[in-house]
Design an enzyme around this catalytic site. Sequence first.
Site, PDB file in Angstrom:
ATOM      1  N   ASP A  42       0.677  -1.337   0.198  1.00 35.49           N
ATOM      2  CA  ASP A  42      -0.107  -0.155   0.087  1.00 35.49           C
ATOM      3  C   ASP A  42       0.403   1.477   0.129  1.00 35.49           C
ATOM      4  OD1 ASP A  42      -2.186   1.565   0.602  1.00 35.49           O
ATOM      5  OD2 ASP A  42      -3.333   0.143   1.095  1.00 35.49           O
ATOM      6  N   ASP A  68       4.233   1.842  -4.637  1.00 32.14           N
ATOM      7  CA  ASP A  68       3.082   2.698  -5.826  1.00 32.14           C
ATOM      8  C   ASP A  68       2.889   1.433  -6.591  1.00 32.14           C
ATOM      9  OD1 ASP A  68       1.834   4.363  -7.178  1.00 32.14           O
ATOM     10  OD2 ASP A  68       4.246   5.998  -8.003  1.00 32.14           O
ATOM     11  N   VAL A  69       1.622   1.221  -6.967  1.00 27.43           N
ATOM     12  CA  VAL A  69       1.261  -0.021  -7.928  1.00 27.43           C
ATOM     13  C   VAL A  69       1.228   0.927  -9.618  1.00 27.43           C
ATOM     14  CG1 VAL A  69      -0.231  -0.824  -6.538  1.00 27.43           C
ATOM     15  CG2 VAL A  69      -0.864   0.914  -7.688  1.00 27.43           C
ATOM     16  N   ASN A  95      -5.349  -4.995  -5.673  1.00 30.03           N
ATOM     17  CA  ASN A  95      -7.058  -4.725  -5.120  1.00 30.03           C
ATOM     18  C   ASN A  95      -7.106  -2.749  -5.308  1.00 30.03           C
ATOM     19  OD1 ASN A  95      -9.250  -4.432  -3.236  1.00 30.03           O
ATOM     20  ND2 ASN A  95      -7.649  -3.890  -2.377  1.00 30.03           N
ATOM     21  N   TYR A 160     -13.170   6.880 -13.621  1.00 30.25           N
ATOM     22  CA  TYR A 160     -13.091   5.666 -13.279  1.00 30.25           C
ATOM     23  C   TYR A 160     -14.351   4.585 -13.642  1.00 30.25           C
ATOM     24  CZ  TYR A 160     -14.447   2.577  -8.811  1.00 30.25           C
ATOM     25  OH  TYR A 160     -14.399   1.744  -8.004  1.00 30.25           O
ATOM     26  N   ILE A 193     -19.750  -1.082  -0.696  1.00 26.84           N
ATOM     27  CA  ILE A 193     -19.382  -1.718   0.153  1.00 26.84           C
ATOM     28  C   ILE A 193     -19.196  -0.776   1.301  1.00 26.84           C
ATOM     29  CG2 ILE A 193     -17.516  -3.108   0.704  1.00 26.84           C
ATOM     30  CD1 ILE A 193     -19.182  -4.464  -1.817  1.00 26.84           C
ATOM     31  N   THR A 195     -16.745   1.338   2.927  1.00 24.47           N
ATOM     32  CA  THR A 195     -15.857   1.331   3.318  1.00 24.47           C
ATOM     33  C   THR A 195     -14.855   2.960   3.069  1.00 24.47           C
ATOM     34  OG1 THR A 195     -15.021   1.101   0.862  1.00 24.47           O
ATOM     35  CG2 THR A 195     -14.800  -0.753   1.870  1.00 24.47           C
TER      36      THR A 195
END
Length: 258
Positions: A42, A68-69, A95, A160, A193, A195
């Site tokens: 993360d 950092d993805v 994810n 998105y 969800i 979150t």
Amino acid sequence: MYMTTPRRLVGRIALITGGSNGQGAGHTRRLAQEGAIVYFTDIDTKSGSALEASLREEGLDVHFRKHDVASFEHWQEIVSEIETDQGRLDILVNNAGILDLFTAEDATEQSWQRTLDINTKSIFLAVKAALPLLRKSTVASVINTSSIFGLIGADGYLAYIASKGAVTTMTKSLALTYGREGIRFNSIHPGYIDTPMLREELAGLPEGSAESILQTVPLGRFALGEEISPSVAFLASDDAAYITGAELIIDGGHLAGR
């Protein structure tokens, strides 16, 4: 809610991105509870370190790394570490993701690119970096997090929805390409969800939006983050050994009448 947690992933090596908060934290916990050795990453180091310490106190084999993805260099670093430590990768859960509420008029080139980099480019980089290790596994499974809005449109949310729609079709292409090598690729499509990401979304919507959304969910509630994690564990396990290229919708029935 789950009285007995199965142990389907004993000894398997897993990597989960965005694994410190929300759904990702649930995935980290669940896969480790099922016996996997879990590397979770993360950008949020505070939450990641706290979760690592908490899960290790429970006796779970977890390892947190900052990541950092959208950086291929970071992907190479984490994959190299797993190769040195474990020699293979059995489970990859992509994810990590961000929410983008902008319409085409409100978005900038920078906001558009950031959303696509984190939500979509990251999966390309993940596969590019991790394929050599996945090939060393006899049970390799990749689970990509899309969304119900990777299957349908919505008012606004342009980048998105573009990013999550791409995840859906990328997953199918990867399943077709690498299925002959025994590597499975599936996408999950969560609905609403409970979150921090959903709370951020609702804060940007008109008053009463939560109540309006719930009227479209047959089960009449938002899901808990940990309610998505058993589906991820299932797709990672031998129980799903003949499932690849699939879209698993986890939305309380929201899309049932589409």
